[in-house]
Design a protein around this motif. Structure first.
Motif, short mmCIF file in Angstrom:
data_model
loop_
_atom_site.label_atom_id
_atom_site.label_comp_id
_atom_site.label_asym_id
_atom_site.label_seq_id
_atom_site.Cartn_x
_atom_site.Cartn_y
_atom_site.Cartn_z
N TRP A 1 4.49 29.93 0.93
CA TRP A 1 3.75 31.27 1.08
C TRP A 1 2.25 31.23 0.58
N ARG A 2 1.47 29.95 0.17
CA ARG A 2 0.41 30.10 -0.48
C ARG A 2 -0.64 30.45 0.69
N VAL A 3 -0.52 29.79 1.88
CA VAL A 3 -1.50 30.19 3.03
C VAL A 3 -1.32 31.46 3.50
N PRO A 4 -0.16 32.18 3.69
CA PRO A 4 -0.01 33.73 4.32
C PRO A 4 -0.66 34.41 3.09
N VAL A 5 -0.49 34.40 1.85
CA VAL A 5 -0.95 35.12 0.74
C VAL A 5 -2.62 34.94 0.92
N TRP A 6 -2.78 34.00 0.76
CA TRP A 6 -4.44 33.55 0.90
C TRP A 6 -4.98 34.19 2.15
N THR A 7 -4.42 34.14 3.27
CA THR A 7 -4.85 34.57 4.53
C THR A 7 -5.05 36.24 4.51
N TYR A 8 -3.85 36.85 3.86
CA TYR A 8 -4.13 38.42 3.75
C TYR A 8 -5.38 38.64 2.68
N VAL A 9 -5.24 37.91 1.59
CA VAL A 9 -6.33 38.34 0.49
C VAL A 9 -7.71 38.13 1.11
N ARG A 10 -7.92 36.80 1.91
CA ARG A 10 -9.29 36.30 2.27
C ARG A 10 -9.69 37.44 3.34
#
Lengths: 174, 160
Positions: free
Chosen positions: A25-34
């Protein structure tokens, strides 16, 4: 292995399961935050989100609903930093019920979508990110944003219209 | 969408390490238990002192008791806000708490007996701590059992 199985194993104290969950889930969370914040703050906020996730994980009662719970935490961290941008009165967009053609579905190039997202207001940007980039259903978007499903739909509709205007301004023809 | 997170999964895990460290967890449990046991012991000594005490001694007992309560509060804050206790950790912590409650009850009761004061109050307070620790142990076991049951169900489902 399903998310639920990983969450249960992590709740029992298995460090490898927690690491696997984080890797997944690292990339999905980062994508949302970014997509919601600038690059300078995205990494710090992502780290803050994961710290809150790890601290809250033992108390998560529905491991099967990990994704909406995760994005609820991420959203809380993001809204803390965008308080001003979320301050618009809700009624202003509730009335926007006219069905708008979906410019996102027609866009093959997601990079073009990302390039215009930053120009949209935070609530509309958020709903597009959750619905299109994170592929979450309307019900889960509603749960994460703490709004009724009908409001998600009207917000999506308005977001699509704003997106179309932005794309037309940039000369992109979906 | 070529932009990627600067932090790798490994970087993130390393930054989360303080919250997940075994040493921090053990430290938090030990701080809470030592603080509570110390406070109970100090109050027992203070209460069972024969005859009226000089003002300075009263102040010393009060300061030491507050000191122990402060450590207990800090341990409680660590456990609820800073440190992560997963299901297995909670079971271990609850049993340590039960053992510490029993030991504290035994020590304060023996102190009261040696000083010739009544054992009713030490036993009542110790009993309360033991009951709370026991309830926490039962709850921790129930939570762990529920998770293990769910784990078996999900594993069976994946194997089919």
């Amino acid at each position: 292995m399903t998310d639920e199985l990983l969450v249960v194993r992590a709740q029992l104290g298995e460090r490898a399961a927690l690491a696997e969950l984080l890797a997944r889930w690292r990339v999905p969370v980062w994508t949302y935050v970014r997509r919601m914040l600038d690059a300078d703050r995205a990494d710090d906020v992502t780290q803050e989100v994961w710290l809150a996730v790890v601290r809250g994980l033992p108390r998560l009662r529905e491991p099967g609903r990990f994704a909406p719970w995760l994005f609820t935490i991420a959203r809380r961290s993001v809204t803390d930093r965008l308080r001003g941008e979320y301050a618009r009165p809700e009624e202003a967009w509730e009335v926007d019920e006219e069905v708008t053609e979906d410019p996102v579905e027609a866009m093959v190039d997601r990079a073009a979508l990302v390039s215009v997202l930053a120009a949209l207001p935070a609530p509309e940007r958020e709903i597009l990110v959750l619905f299109y980039l994170e592929d979450l259903p309307v019900e889960e978007c509603a749960h994460i944003c703490r709004i009724p499903a009908g409001t998600v739909k009207s917000r999506l509709n308005r977001a699509r219209r704003l997106l179309r205007e932005q794309l037309e301004e940039k000369g992109h023809r979906p | 969408m070529t932009e990627e997170p600067r932090l790798s999964a490994q970087d993130l895990i390393e930054r989360l390490a303080p919250a997940l460290s075994r040493r921090t967890r053990i430290g938090a449990v030990a701080t809470l238990l030592a603080g509570v046991a110390g406070a109970v012991f100090m109050v027992t000594l203070w209460w069972s002192e024969p005859g009226p005490l000089p003002d300075r001694t009263q102040v010393a007992f009060a300061v030491l008791t507050v000191f122990c309560v402060a450590w207990a509060g800090y341990g409680g804050w660590l456990l609820t806000r800073r440190v992560v206790l997963f299901a297995t950790d909670q079971v271990i912590a609850a049993w340590i708490g039960l053992a510490a409650s029993l030991a504290t009850t035994a020590v304060v009761t023996m102190t009261a007996v040696q000083r010739g004061t009544g054992v009713g109050l030490p036993l009542a307070v110790g009993g309360l701590f033991v009951a709370v620790a026991l309830a926490l142990a039962v709850r921790a076991h129930a939570r762990q059992a529920a998770l293990l049951r769910r784990l078996r169900e999900l594993t069976d489902r994946e194997e089919q």
